[in-house]
Design a protein around this motif. Structure first.
Motif, PDB file in Angstrom:
ATOM      1  N   UNK A  61       0.872  -1.174   0.000  1.00 56.45           N
ATOM      2  CA  UNK A  61       0.000   0.000   0.000  1.00 56.45           C
ATOM      3  C   UNK A  61       0.911   1.226   0.000  1.00 56.45           C
ATOM      4  N   UNK A  62       0.360   2.372   0.361  1.00 55.69           N
ATOM      5  CA  UNK A  62       1.123   3.623   0.258  1.00 55.69           C
ATOM      6  C   UNK A  62       2.344   3.639   1.178  1.00 55.69           C
ATOM      7  N   UNK A  63       3.333   4.391   0.766  1.00 55.60           N
ATOM      8  CA  UNK A  63       4.619   4.419   1.453  1.00 55.60           C
ATOM      9  C   UNK A  63       4.500   4.894   2.896  1.00 55.60           C
ATOM     10  N   UNK A  64       3.540   5.780   3.186  1.00 56.31           N
ATOM     11  CA  UNK A  64       3.366   6.278   4.552  1.00 56.31           C
ATOM     12  C   UNK A  64       2.196   5.641   5.276  1.00 56.31           C
ATOM     13  N   UNK A  65       1.712   4.515   4.766  1.00 56.72           N
ATOM     14  CA  UNK A  65       0.692   3.764   5.484  1.00 56.72           C
ATOM     15  C   UNK A  65      -0.732   4.112   5.105  1.00 56.72           C
ATOM     16  N   UNK A  66      -1.575   4.301   6.121  1.00 57.87           N
ATOM     17  CA  UNK A  66      -3.022   4.399   5.940  1.00 57.87           C
ATOM     18  C   UNK A  66      -3.578   5.643   6.621  1.00 57.87           C
ATOM     19  N   UNK A  67      -4.732   6.096   6.131  1.00 63.64           N
ATOM     20  CA  UNK A  67      -5.418   7.224   6.744  1.00 63.64           C
ATOM     21  C   UNK A  67      -6.928   7.077   6.592  1.00 63.64           C
ATOM     22  N   UNK A  68      -7.662   7.544   7.590  1.00 65.45           N
ATOM     23  CA  UNK A  68      -9.122   7.538   7.512  1.00 65.45           C
ATOM     24  C   UNK A  68      -9.638   8.715   6.691  1.00 65.45           C
ATOM     25  N   UNK A  69      -8.767   9.681   6.388  1.00 68.41           N
ATOM     26  CA  UNK A  69      -9.178  10.865   5.618  1.00 68.41           C
ATOM     27  C   UNK A  69      -8.071  11.196   4.621  1.00 68.41           C
ATOM     28  N   UNK A  70      -8.186  10.608   3.464  1.00 67.13           N
ATOM     29  CA  UNK A  70      -7.138  10.721   2.452  1.00 67.13           C
ATOM     30  C   UNK A  70      -7.206  12.057   1.716  1.00 67.13           C
ATOM     31  N   UNK A  71      -6.029  12.640   1.479  1.00 64.45           N
ATOM     32  CA  UNK A  71      -5.909  13.840   0.655  1.00 64.45           C
ATOM     33  C   UNK A  71      -4.826  13.624  -0.386  1.00 64.45           C
ATOM     34  N   UNK A  72      -4.954  14.297  -1.502  1.00 67.81           N
ATOM     35  CA  UNK A  72      -3.986  14.181  -2.579  1.00 67.81           C
ATOM     36  C   UNK A  72      -2.585  14.493  -2.066  1.00 67.81           C
ATOM     37  N   UNK A  73      -1.638  13.648  -2.381  1.00 64.31           N
ATOM     38  CA  UNK A  73      -0.253  13.892  -2.034  1.00 64.31           C
ATOM     39  C   UNK A  73       0.155  13.501  -0.630  1.00 64.31           C
ATOM     40  N   UNK A  74      -0.761  12.903   0.156  1.00 63.26           N
ATOM     41  CA  UNK A  74      -0.374  12.556   1.533  1.00 63.26           C
ATOM     42  C   UNK A  74       0.396  11.239   1.628  1.00 63.26           C
ATOM     43  N   UNK A  75       0.534  10.545   0.492  1.00 61.52           N
ATOM     44  CA  UNK A  75       1.293   9.286   0.436  1.00 61.52           C
ATOM     45  C   UNK A  75       0.745   8.241   1.394  1.00 61.52           C
ATOM     46  N   UNK A  76      -0.594   8.257   1.565  1.00 58.70           N
ATOM     47  CA  UNK A  76      -1.271   7.263   2.392  1.00 58.70           C
ATOM     48  C   UNK A  76      -2.445   6.678   1.621  1.00 58.70           C
ATOM     49  N   UNK A  77      -2.770   5.438   1.919  1.00 64.65           N
ATOM     50  CA  UNK A  77      -3.926   4.786   1.313  1.00 64.65           C
ATOM     51  C   UNK A  77      -5.161   5.017   2.174  1.00 64.65           C
ATOM     52  N   UNK A  78      -6.329   5.213   1.551  1.00 68.09           N
ATOM     53  CA  UNK A  78      -7.538   5.458   2.330  1.00 68.09           C
ATOM     54  C   UNK A  78      -8.084   4.183   2.972  1.00 68.09           C
ATOM     55  N   UNK A  79      -8.477   4.295   4.226  1.00 65.90           N
ATOM     56  CA  UNK A  79      -9.144   3.198   4.921  1.00 65.90           C
ATOM     57  C   UNK A  79     -10.631   3.243   4.556  1.00 65.90           C
ATOM     58  N   UNK A  80     -11.207   2.101   4.230  1.00 63.18           N
ATOM     59  CA  UNK A  80     -12.630   2.109   3.946  1.00 63.18           C
ATOM     60  C   UNK A  80     -13.096   0.890   3.172  1.00 63.18           C
ATOM     61  N   UNK A  81     -14.347   0.968   2.745  1.00 62.41           N
ATOM     62  CA  UNK A  81     -14.994  -0.081   1.958  1.00 62.41           C
ATOM     63  C   UNK A  81     -15.455   0.570   0.661  1.00 62.41           C
ATOM     64  N   UNK A  82     -14.951   0.065  -0.458  1.00 58.44           N
ATOM     65  CA  UNK A  82     -15.201   0.705  -1.743  1.00 58.44           C
ATOM     66  C   UNK A  82     -15.580  -0.338  -2.793  1.00 58.44           C
ATOM     67  N   UNK A  83     -16.473   0.044  -3.693  1.00 60.56           N
ATOM     68  CA  UNK A  83     -16.883  -0.840  -4.769  1.00 60.56           C
ATOM     69  C   UNK A  83     -15.770  -1.083  -5.770  1.00 60.56           C
ATOM     70  N   UNK A  84     -15.898  -2.194  -6.485  1.00 60.81           N
ATOM     71  CA  UNK A  84     -14.973  -2.562  -7.556  1.00 60.81           C
ATOM     72  C   UNK A  84     -15.812  -2.842  -8.799  1.00 60.81           C
ATOM     73  N   UNK A  85     -15.880  -1.892  -9.699  1.00 57.77           N
ATOM     74  CA  UNK A  85     -16.767  -2.020 -10.851  1.00 57.77           C
ATOM     75  C   UNK A  85     -16.056  -1.955 -12.187  1.00 57.77           C
ATOM     76  N   UNK A  86     -14.853  -1.381 -12.218  1.00 53.69           N
ATOM     77  CA  UNK A  86     -14.218  -1.084 -13.494  1.00 53.69           C
ATOM     78  C   UNK A  86     -12.745  -1.468 -13.472  1.00 53.69           C
ATOM     79  N   UNK A  87     -12.272  -1.953 -14.602  1.00 57.43           N
ATOM     80  CA  UNK A  87     -10.893  -2.409 -14.715  1.00 57.43           C
ATOM     81  C   UNK A  87     -10.298  -1.907 -16.024  1.00 57.43           C
ATOM     82  N   UNK A  88      -9.013  -2.162 -16.182  1.00 56.01           N
ATOM     83  CA  UNK A  88      -8.338  -1.763 -17.405  1.00 56.01           C
ATOM     84  C   UNK A  88      -6.881  -2.133 -17.334  1.00 56.01           C
ATOM     85  N   UNK A  89      -6.140  -1.652 -18.319  1.00 53.02           N
ATOM     86  CA  UNK A  89      -4.715  -1.910 -18.306  1.00 53.02           C
ATOM     87  C   UNK A  89      -4.068  -1.696 -19.647  1.00 53.02           C
ATOM     88  N   UNK A  90      -2.758  -1.805 -19.619  1.00 52.97           N
ATOM     89  CA  UNK A  90      -1.985  -1.698 -20.841  1.00 52.97           C
ATOM     90  C   UNK A  90      -2.182  -2.931 -21.718  1.00 52.97           C
TER      91      UNK A  90
END
Length: 199
Positions: A61-90
């Motif tokens: 996960x993110x280099x600085x761990x986890x956060x309950x309130x994620x902001x751009x550039x904080x180098x943390x992954x958001x804690x939570x429950x999120x849907x998985x609906x879309x995929x892609x790739x090279x």
């Protein structure tokens, strides 16, 4: 067949927040609030509880761990429950039932936090529905909560080191995840550090 009555490592508050409609859960548990090491495992809802996939995968996960309130550039992954609906790739669609967008826009080069090469990290991705519009490409820049809250958070191929905010999974397991997730089962990811998820 092993059937668990509850998902391992989750406390009552987290367990209660999982939608009753979710028939598949990708469980990503970080070692601590400051760790970038994550264990990822897929569970399918069956009569009496949850059936785990055979093996748990070691990712990041993110280099600085986890956060309950994620902001751009904080180098943390958001804690939570999120849907998985879309995929892609090279790479071309390996046969997933999720909506899949193949694009050269998933090309990535350079090196990561441990000087490891990043090439191939976005060969396969699954968009985590944090601050994004479901039903769109993982590359869609729309951020309903605003750009300050960050976005573009994915499950993607592990490159051997921490991420900026995403969760990474070894290549073969990432492909298997794509082949297994079924939108009819309304899959979600439950992600966070061990202490937060135990609540």
């Amino acid at each position: 067949m092993t059937v668990l009555t509850s998902l391992p490592g989750l406390g009552p508050r987290t367990s209660a927040a999982i939608p009753t409609s979710a028939g598949q859960v990708v469980l990503a548990i970080g070692a601590s609030t400051t760790s970038s090491d994550t264990t990822v495992q897929l569970f399918t809802r069956v009569p009496g509880g949850w059936q785990p996939a055979a093996l748990a995968w070691q990712g990041h996960n993110a280099v600085d761990g986890w956060t309950a309130e994620h902001y751009a550039g904080d180098s943390k992954s958001p804690v939570g429950i999120f849907g998985l609906t879309d995929a892609g790739g090279l790479l071309p669609d390996p046969g997933t039932k999720l909506r899949y967008t193949q694009s050269s826009g998933f090309t990535i080069n350079g090196t990561g936090f441990r000087n490891e090469p990043l090439a191939g990290s976005f060969d396969y991705v699954i968009a985590i529905n944090y601050n994004r519009t479901p039903g769109t490409s993982p590359m869609d820049p729309t951020m309903p909560m605003g750009a300050s809250r960050g976005g573009g958070i994915w499950l993607h191929v592990d490159h051997g080191g921490p991420t900026h905010a995403c969760v990474s999974v070894p290549r073969d397991d990432m492909k298997q995840l794509l082949l297994t997730l079924d939108p009819a089962l309304k899959p979600v990811v439950v992600m966070g550090d061990r202490g937060s998820l135990a609540r």
